[in-house]
Design a protein around this motif. Structure first.
Motif, PDB file in Angstrom:
ATOM      1  N   ASN A  28      20.405 -20.831  31.394  1.00 47.53           N
ATOM      2  CA  ASN A  28      20.332 -22.266  31.122  1.00 47.53           C
ATOM      3  C   ASN A  28      19.353 -22.582  29.994  1.00 47.53           C
ATOM      4  N   LYS A  29      19.644 -23.662  29.285  1.00 45.12           N
ATOM      5  CA  LYS A  29      18.776 -24.165  28.224  1.00 45.12           C
ATOM      6  C   LYS A  29      18.353 -25.595  28.577  1.00 45.12           C
ATOM      7  N   TYR A  30      17.126 -25.942  28.227  1.00 46.28           N
ATOM      8  CA  TYR A  30      16.563 -27.223  28.648  1.00 46.28           C
ATOM      9  C   TYR A  30      15.881 -27.944  27.485  1.00 46.28           C
ATOM     10  N   LEU A  31      15.850 -29.253  27.604  1.00 49.38           N
ATOM     11  CA  LEU A  31      15.075 -30.095  26.691  1.00 49.38           C
ATOM     12  C   LEU A  31      14.023 -30.818  27.511  1.00 49.38           C
ATOM     13  N   LEU A  32      12.764 -30.657  27.123  1.00 49.53           N
ATOM     14  CA  LEU A  32      11.652 -31.355  27.759  1.00 49.53           C
ATOM     15  C   LEU A  32      11.156 -32.439  26.805  1.00 49.53           C
ATOM     16  N   VAL A  33      10.930 -33.625  27.320  1.00 52.12           N
ATOM     17  CA  VAL A  33      10.598 -34.773  26.470  1.00 52.12           C
ATOM     18  C   VAL A  33       9.250 -35.350  26.863  1.00 52.12           C
ATOM     19  N   ASP A  34       8.320 -35.357  25.917  1.00 59.18           N
ATOM     20  CA  ASP A  34       6.956 -35.820  26.168  1.00 59.18           C
ATOM     21  C   ASP A  34       6.683 -37.149  25.461  1.00 59.18           C
ATOM     22  N   ARG A  35       6.640 -38.231  26.212  1.00 56.10           N
ATOM     23  CA  ARG A  35       6.177 -39.552  25.753  1.00 56.10           C
ATOM     24  C   ARG A  35       6.960 -40.107  24.554  1.00 56.10           C
ATOM     25  N   ILE A  36       8.251 -39.896  24.509  1.00 57.33           N
ATOM     26  CA  ILE A  36       9.062 -40.512  23.462  1.00 57.33           C
ATOM     27  C   ILE A  36       9.163 -42.010  23.753  1.00 57.33           C
ATOM     28  N   ALA A  66      25.615 -32.565  23.016  1.00 57.01           N
ATOM     29  CA  ALA A  66      26.458 -31.929  21.995  1.00 57.01           C
ATOM     30  C   ALA A  66      26.114 -30.459  21.807  1.00 57.01           C
ATOM     31  N   ALA A  67      24.838 -30.110  21.985  1.00 50.71           N
ATOM     32  CA  ALA A  67      24.391 -28.729  21.771  1.00 50.71           C
ATOM     33  C   ALA A  67      24.612 -27.848  22.997  1.00 50.71           C
ATOM     34  N   GLY A  68      25.114 -28.426  24.082  1.00 47.85           N
ATOM     35  CA  GLY A  68      25.383 -27.640  25.273  1.00 47.85           C
ATOM     36  C   GLY A  68      24.164 -27.360  26.120  1.00 47.85           C
ATOM     37  N   ILE A  69      23.131 -28.191  25.994  1.00 42.09           N
ATOM     38  CA  ILE A  69      21.931 -28.037  26.815  1.00 42.09           C
ATOM     39  C   ILE A  69      22.287 -28.361  28.269  1.00 42.09           C
ATOM     40  N   ASP A  70      21.678 -27.635  29.212  1.00 42.57           N
ATOM     41  CA  ASP A  70      22.080 -27.745  30.616  1.00 42.57           C
ATOM     42  C   ASP A  70      21.369 -28.848  31.381  1.00 42.57           C
ATOM     43  N   ALA A  71      20.174 -29.246  30.955  1.00 40.34           N
ATOM     44  CA  ALA A  71      19.449 -30.315  31.656  1.00 40.34           C
ATOM     45  C   ALA A  71      18.323 -30.827  30.771  1.00 40.34           C
ATOM     46  N   ILE A  72      17.928 -32.066  31.031  1.00 43.53           N
ATOM     47  CA  ILE A  72      16.829 -32.709  30.302  1.00 43.53           C
ATOM     48  C   ILE A  72      15.767 -33.112  31.316  1.00 43.53           C
ATOM     49  N   ILE A  73      14.511 -32.886  30.963  1.00 47.66           N
ATOM     50  CA  ILE A  73      13.392 -33.318  31.801  1.00 47.66           C
ATOM     51  C   ILE A  73      12.592 -34.350  31.022  1.00 47.66           C
ATOM     52  N   SER A  89       6.843 -34.954   7.675  1.00 41.02           N
ATOM     53  CA  SER A  89       7.400 -34.563   8.961  1.00 41.02           C
ATOM     54  C   SER A  89       8.849 -35.033   9.065  1.00 41.02           C
ATOM     55  N   LEU A  90       9.518 -34.580  10.122  1.00 43.76           N
ATOM     56  CA  LEU A  90      10.881 -35.005  10.416  1.00 43.76           C
ATOM     57  C   LEU A  90      10.881 -35.990  11.577  1.00 43.76           C
ATOM     58  N   ASN A  91      11.854 -36.872  11.586  1.00 41.51           N
ATOM     59  CA  ASN A  91      12.074 -37.714  12.753  1.00 41.51           C
ATOM     60  C   ASN A  91      12.292 -36.811  13.963  1.00 41.51           C
ATOM     61  N   VAL A  92      11.746 -37.191  15.120  1.00 40.94           N
ATOM     62  CA  VAL A  92      11.792 -36.321  16.297  1.00 40.94           C
ATOM     63  C   VAL A  92      13.217 -36.038  16.757  1.00 40.94           C
ATOM     64  N   ALA A  93      14.117 -37.006  16.603  1.00 46.49           N
ATOM     65  CA  ALA A  93      15.499 -36.771  17.013  1.00 46.49           C
ATOM     66  C   ALA A  93      16.177 -35.758  16.087  1.00 46.49           C
ATOM     67  N   ILE A  94      15.871 -35.813  14.795  1.00 46.33           N
ATOM     68  CA  ILE A  94      16.421 -34.844  13.841  1.00 46.33           C
ATOM     69  C   ILE A  94      15.867 -33.457  14.135  1.00 46.33           C
ATOM     70  N   ALA A  95      14.557 -33.373  14.372  1.00 44.56           N
ATOM     71  CA  ALA A  95      13.946 -32.088  14.696  1.00 44.56           C
ATOM     72  C   ALA A  95      14.547 -31.502  15.968  1.00 44.56           C
ATOM     73  N   THR A  96      14.800 -32.369  16.956  1.00 44.94           N
ATOM     74  CA  THR A  96      15.412 -31.908  18.205  1.00 44.94           C
ATOM     75  C   THR A  96      16.761 -31.270  17.937  1.00 44.94           C
ATOM     76  N   ALA A  97      17.558 -31.889  17.086  1.00 45.88           N
ATOM     77  CA  ALA A  97      18.879 -31.339  16.768  1.00 45.88           C
ATOM     78  C   ALA A  97      18.763 -29.940  16.174  1.00 45.88           C
ATOM     79  N   ILE A  98      17.812 -29.737  15.282  1.00 45.64           N
ATOM     80  CA  ILE A  98      17.647 -28.420  14.651  1.00 45.64           C
ATOM     81  C   ILE A  98      17.271 -27.369  15.693  1.00 45.64           C
ATOM     82  N   PHE A  99      16.289 -27.693  16.538  1.00 44.15           N
ATOM     83  CA  PHE A  99      15.845 -26.744  17.558  1.00 44.15           C
ATOM     84  C   PHE A  99      16.959 -26.424  18.555  1.00 44.15           C
ATOM     85  N   LEU A 100      17.646 -27.453  19.056  1.00 45.16           N
ATOM     86  CA  LEU A 100      18.624 -27.242  20.119  1.00 45.16           C
ATOM     87  C   LEU A 100      19.857 -26.506  19.642  1.00 45.16           C
TER      88      LEU A 100
END
Length: 261
Positions: free
Chosen positions: A114-122, A137-144, A243-254
């Motif tokens: 499984n792959k996860y996205l953790l979100v801190d104070r967005i 879209a990236a097929g991540i299995d869960a978000i925290i 820097s990059l917008n956090v949503a854009i950076a998230t797309a690159i990482f995921l």
């Protein structure tokens, strides 16, 4: 089929639905409001627990036959066309709304691979919604979602997800608890930032289970949380942008995390 029609702005049901524009009332009622054909159809398609389906009289006359093709069967409540603006959060409402029950399932799937996205104070609703849609879209299995994030059921968040909030588990949990929990299940947690030990994101092993931790728009990831991660990564940039917008950076990482090598 007997259909209720509301034509008064002082109607008790309408007033109750209108209050769902605030996070305080959403928590109290354990419900939230969505609007627009696409979102309502997505909710119906994914059999979300829907409390009420609301349409203007003209929308009902033009679109009801189409909506009845969905598996879920509802008797809608109709409102006068002039009352649509009472519920809408958009300047040109389409005339369809749904009151949906807040999901209380907080079980986090902890499976191999499984792959996860953790979100801190967005804080920005558009950013959070886009991050959820991107994770889907990236097929991540869960978000925290950690503490301090904008309300998941904020109207702008919901619209930015385009329905993706119903496609994958989204759990609210302290990240100080979530990170060790993931690590106990052999899931590598990768923080994002410019820590002195940070490496380019593409050097990390993301073929097995892993989680990406994304931080606040202005402050980044909380240093305490960053210190709990297995590794910190950054995105090398060739231009002069700071820097990059956090949503854009998230797309690159995921997408890197789920991209076959």
């Amino acid at each position: 089929m007997s259909i209720e029609v509301i034509r008064s702005a002082n109607n008790a049901k309408l007033r109750s639905w209108r209050k769902l524009a605030t996070s305080k009332e959403r928590r109290k009622q354990q419900k939230y409001l969505v609007e627009g054909t696409h979102l309502v159809e997505e909710a119906l398609k994914h059999q979300v627990a829907m409390d009420c389906l609301i349409m203007t009289e003209s929308y009902y006359a033009e679109q009801w036959d189409h909506l009845q093709t969905h598996d879920q069967c509802f008797t809608p409540v109709l409102i006068a066309d002039s009352l649509a603006s009472q519920l809408a959060q958009t300047p040109s409402p389409q005339g369809i709304f749904a009151v949906i029950e807040v999901a209380n399932d907080q079980n986090l799937p902890l499976n191999d691979g499984n792959k996860y996205l953790l979100v801190d104070r967005i804080q920005d609703p558009g950013n959070l919604g886009t991050m959820i849609r991107t994770a889907d879209a990236a097929g991540i299995d869960a978000i925290i979602l950690g503490e301090g994030c904008v309300d998941l059921y904020n109207d702008k968040v919901i619209r930015s997800t385009q329905g993706s909030l119903w496609h994958l588990p989204i759990v609210t949990l302290s990240l100080e608890e979530a990170i060790p929990l993931l690590q106990q299940h052999d899931i590598q947690v990768y923080g994002t930032g410019l820590d002195s030990s940070a490496v380019p994101y593409y050097e990390l092993d993301t073929q097995n289970s892993c989680a990406w931790l994304m931080g606040n728009e202005g402050q980044g990831v909380d240093p305490k949380l960053l210190g709990m991660c297995d590794q910190v990564a950054y995105i090398p940039m060739q231009g002069q942008a700071e820097s990059l917008n956090v949503a854009i950076a998230t797309a690159i990482f995921l997408f890197q995390a789920n991209c076959p090598k």
